[in-house]
Design a protein around this motif. Structure first.
Motif, PDB file in Angstrom:
ATOM      1  N   ASP A   1      13.406 -42.236  45.818  1.00 32.91           N
ATOM      2  CA  ASP A   1      14.557 -42.000  46.704  1.00 32.91           C
ATOM      3  C   ASP A   1      14.793 -40.508  46.943  1.00 32.91           C
ATOM      4  O   ASP A   1      15.676 -40.126  47.693  1.00 32.91           O
ATOM      5  CB  ASP A   1      15.831 -42.734  46.264  1.00 32.91           C
ATOM      6  CG  ASP A   1      16.233 -42.387  44.868  1.00 32.91           C
ATOM      7  OD1 ASP A   1      15.740 -41.372  44.344  1.00 32.91           O
ATOM      8  OD2 ASP A   1      17.042 -43.133  44.300  1.00 32.91           O
ATOM      9  N   SER A   2      13.977 -39.678  46.300  1.00 31.75           N
ATOM     10  CA  SER A   2      13.995 -38.251  46.622  1.00 31.75           C
ATOM     11  C   SER A   2      12.627 -37.691  46.286  1.00 31.75           C
ATOM     12  O   SER A   2      11.824 -38.343  45.620  1.00 31.75           O
ATOM     13  CB  SER A   2      15.069 -37.534  45.817  1.00 31.75           C
ATOM     14  OG  SER A   2      14.738 -37.594  44.453  1.00 31.75           O
ATOM     15  N   GLY A   3      12.383 -36.475  46.732  1.00 28.32           N
ATOM     16  CA  GLY A   3      11.094 -35.852  46.444  1.00 28.32           C
ATOM     17  C   GLY A   3      10.585 -35.136  47.672  1.00 28.32           C
ATOM     18  O   GLY A   3      11.127 -35.253  48.764  1.00 28.32           O
ATOM     19  N   GLU A   4       9.532 -34.379  47.439  1.00 30.00           N
ATOM     20  CA  GLU A   4       8.914 -33.593  48.511  1.00 30.00           C
ATOM     21  C   GLU A   4       7.524 -34.185  48.736  1.00 30.00           C
ATOM     22  O   GLU A   4       6.767 -34.356  47.779  1.00 30.00           O
ATOM     23  CB  GLU A   4       8.828 -32.134  48.028  1.00 30.00           C
ATOM     24  CG  GLU A   4       8.105 -31.199  48.927  1.00 30.00           C
ATOM     25  CD  GLU A   4       8.967 -30.727  50.095  1.00 30.00           C
ATOM     26  OE1 GLU A   4      10.043 -31.304  50.326  1.00 30.00           O
ATOM     27  OE2 GLU A   4       8.538 -29.789  50.766  1.00 30.00           O
ATOM     28  N   VAL A   5       7.210 -34.521  49.976  1.00 23.59           N
ATOM     29  CA  VAL A   5       5.933 -35.146  50.260  1.00 23.59           C
ATOM     30  C   VAL A   5       5.091 -34.241  51.156  1.00 23.59           C
ATOM     31  O   VAL A   5       5.585 -33.732  52.161  1.00 23.59           O
ATOM     32  CB  VAL A   5       6.178 -36.507  50.970  1.00 23.59           C
ATOM     33  CG1 VAL A   5       4.886 -37.066  51.532  1.00 23.59           C
ATOM     34  CG2 VAL A   5       6.811 -37.505  50.020  1.00 23.59           C
ATOM     35  N   THR A   6       3.855 -34.047  50.790  1.00 21.53           N
ATOM     36  CA  THR A   6       2.919 -33.297  51.650  1.00 21.53           C
ATOM     37  C   THR A   6       1.837 -34.259  52.107  1.00 21.53           C
ATOM     38  O   THR A   6       1.254 -34.979  51.289  1.00 21.53           O
ATOM     39  CB  THR A   6       2.258 -32.144  50.849  1.00 21.53           C
ATOM     40  OG1 THR A   6       3.287 -31.416  50.181  1.00 21.53           O
ATOM     41  CG2 THR A   6       1.462 -31.225  51.735  1.00 21.53           C
ATOM     42  N   LEU A   7       1.576 -34.275  53.405  1.00 24.81           N
ATOM     43  CA  LEU A   7       0.481 -35.112  53.926  1.00 24.81           C
ATOM     44  C   LEU A   7      -0.824 -34.368  53.679  1.00 24.81           C
ATOM     45  O   LEU A   7      -0.925 -33.179  53.975  1.00 24.81           O
ATOM     46  CB  LEU A   7       0.647 -35.353  55.425  1.00 24.81           C
ATOM     47  CG  LEU A   7       1.880 -36.154  55.867  1.00 24.81           C
ATOM     48  CD1 LEU A   7       1.925 -36.263  57.370  1.00 24.81           C
ATOM     49  CD2 LEU A   7       1.868 -37.545  55.246  1.00 24.81           C
ATOM     50  N   LEU A   8      -1.814 -35.077  53.123  1.00 27.81           N
ATOM     51  CA  LEU A   8      -3.084 -34.388  52.800  1.00 27.81           C
ATOM     52  C   LEU A   8      -4.092 -34.546  53.939  1.00 27.81           C
ATOM     53  O   LEU A   8      -3.996 -35.422  54.748  1.00 27.81           O
ATOM     54  CB  LEU A   8      -3.645 -34.946  51.486  1.00 27.81           C
ATOM     55  CG  LEU A   8      -2.724 -34.777  50.267  1.00 27.81           C
ATOM     56  CD1 LEU A   8      -3.328 -35.423  49.041  1.00 27.81           C
ATOM     57  CD2 LEU A   8      -2.439 -33.303  49.987  1.00 27.81           C
TER      58      LEU A   8
END
Ligand code: BTN
Length: 261
Positions: free
Chosen positions: A254-261
């Motif tokens: 429900d939270s966090g930082e996402v980077t697309l690879l």
């Protein structure tokens, strides 16, 4: 051009919204509209108040980053909300806001905007908008501040964000009148916010997923000190991102930082 009194009146006249934008407070320069919104919340300003600035000297981004807030080029806006929601559901409003922002950008962009969980709007793999929500639970007046930054008329960005950011001007090759985008955004937000209460989060999550291209893609997740790789699978009915980790576990964030690879 800075926002004039006439611009603000024009935006207000375009609205006919149920809750959002009944009061628009506009400044030439502030440190951060989110900081100001918190003060205004503490002073008891009503739900739907919109705080607009032409320029921010300390625009806040997620993860302690700065939001590039060049004078007269972008939209720097915070909304003051007083939803009756338990704290664990407040993060859902970021997704509600992201839908409203993507629709507003799409109304003016020649290229489709897409959503990256939880708070980013991209065009062709470059970020055009970010949202920073804060739950304010202390003091006499509690509520939520939704801060929205949209890159509108920037012709370029400084390093190191020059290769990561885009604007409507860069995509369309012509300037866009910011007040048209603001009026559209406030109307969209009002509609999505109402739909969230009327129809529930599951419908918001469905609409959000239709506007995203991140599913089935490899991602890197950072949550506090923890970082792990995986595949973005879907949004669940609470707006949590379901990830299949590299170790084969399904986790819901429900939270966090996402980077697309
Ligand atoms: C992010 O993607 O990191 C979130 C950026 C949020 C920027 C907006 S601009 C208006 C409001 N005031 C701030 O200081 N930040 C938000």
């Amino acid at each position: 051009m800075s926002y004039s009194e006439a611009d603000i009146r024009w935006i207000e006249n375009q609205l006919e919204t149920a809750r959002i934008g009944w009061q628009i407070i506009s400044y030439d320069e502030v440190d951060s509209t989110n900081i100001l919104a918190k003060h205004l919340l503490d002073q008891g300003e009503p739900e739907g108040t919109a705080i607009l600035a032409d320029c921010q000297t300390q625009g806040k981004g997620r993860m302690g980053r700065t939001w590039y807030s060049q004078k007269e080029m972008g939209i720097y806006l915070s909304l003051l909300l007083k939803p009756r929601l338990p704290p664990e559901r407040v993060h859902q409003l970021t997704l509600v806001a992201a839908l409203a922002v993507a629709d507003a950008i799409n109304a003016f962009s020649t290229t489709q905007a897409t959503l990256k969980w939880p708070n980013d709007v991209f065009i062709k793999e470059k970020k055009i908008s970010g949202i920073l929500s804060k739950n304010i639970a202390s003091g006499d007046h509690s509520g939520v501040v939704i801060g929205i930054g949209i890159n509108v008329n920037h012709s370029r960005f400084p390093a190191p964000i020059d290769s990561l950011a885009t604007s409507l001007f860069i995509e369309n090759g012509e300037t866009t009148d910011r007040k048209l985008v603001i009026a559209t955004l406030l109307r969209n937000f009002d509609r999505q916010y109402q739909a969230y209460f009327d129809q529930g989060m599951a419908k918001v999550a469905e609409r959000w997923a239709k506007n995203s291209e991140m599913f089935e893609k490899k991602i890197q997740v950072t949550r506090g000190q923890e970082s792990f790789g995986g595949t973005a699978l879907r949004l669940d009915s609470n707006g949590r991102l379901v990830v299949l980790t590299e170790t084969g576990r399904e986790v819901s964030l429900d939270s966090g930082e996402v980077t697309l690879l």
